[in-house]
Enzyme design. Structure first.
Site, PDB file in Angstrom:
ATOM      1  N   TYR A 122      12.974  -4.614   8.644  1.00  0.00           N
ATOM      2  CA  TYR A 122      11.737  -3.930   9.014  1.00  0.00           C
ATOM      3  C   TYR A 122      11.124  -3.265   7.777  1.00  0.00           C
ATOM      4  CZ  TYR A 122       8.452  -0.893  11.447  1.00  0.00           C
ATOM      5  OH  TYR A 122       7.305  -0.274  11.864  1.00  0.00           O
ATOM      6  N   HIS A 145       7.544  -4.204   5.601  1.00  0.00           N
ATOM      7  CA  HIS A 145       6.485  -3.234   5.348  1.00  0.00           C
ATOM      8  C   HIS A 145       6.304  -2.955   3.852  1.00  0.00           C
ATOM      9  CE1 HIS A 145       6.517  -2.720   9.661  1.00  0.00           C
ATOM     10  NE2 HIS A 145       5.341  -2.136   9.528  1.00  0.00           N
ATOM     11  N   TYR A 148      -1.436   6.435   6.829  1.00  0.00           N
ATOM     12  CA  TYR A 148      -0.579   5.767   7.805  1.00  0.00           C
ATOM     13  C   TYR A 148       0.838   5.763   7.258  1.00  0.00           C
ATOM     14  CZ  TYR A 148       0.299   2.229  11.501  1.00  0.00           C
ATOM     15  OH  TYR A 148       0.727   1.545  12.604  1.00  0.00           O
ATOM     16  N   TRP A 176       0.523 -10.527  12.529  1.00  0.00           N
ATOM     17  CA  TRP A 176       1.545  -9.555  12.132  1.00  0.00           C
ATOM     18  C   TRP A 176       2.447  -9.221  13.316  1.00  0.00           C
ATOM     19  CZ3 TRP A 176       3.564  -7.646   7.786  1.00  0.00           C
ATOM     20  CH2 TRP A 176       4.336  -6.486   7.854  1.00  0.00           C
TER      21      TRP A 176
END
Length: 110
Positions: free
Chosen positions: A24, A28, A47, A82
């Site tokens: 993960y 990113h 973000y 995505w």
């Protein structure tokens, strides 16, 4: 006079599969430039996503300028791509969007 956009703070939680924490993060770290551009074009800034490793819990925070612009991200091809890409590492809904729960703000110190 230049208009200043008011920021709306949003926070939400998601899960990541217990054996996919590193994957993960890797995905990113290598976020697709077109996706990052799309998020920004839809008013997202500041973000951040945090991982609680013990619970495989993701806490996300984002500032947006409009609920409508933020919601419209879900209709973009890059976002849908995505989401499909991320189904291997996190629980997802039937449309491939991540299972998430929005959080209610109870305190803010500007």
């Amino acid at each position: 006079m230049v208009a200043v956009e008011t920021k709306i703070r949003k926070a939400f939680v998601m899960q990541v599969f217990a054996d996919k924490h590193e994957e993960y993060k890797r995905r990113h770290d290598e976020i697709w430039p077109k996706l990052a551009e799309t998020l920004k074009d839809h008013g997202a800034s500041s973000y951040a996503i945090y991982l609680d490793e013990a619970r495989s819990l993701l806490f996300a925070f984002v500032e947006i300028v409009s609920e409508e612009r933020w919601a419209a991200v879900a209709d973009t091809a890059i976002c849908k791509e995505w989401w499909a890409f991320m189904t291997e590492v996190m629980p997802s809904n039937p449309d491939n969007s991540p299972v998430s729960q929005e959080l209610k703000e109870v305190f803010y110190l500007p």
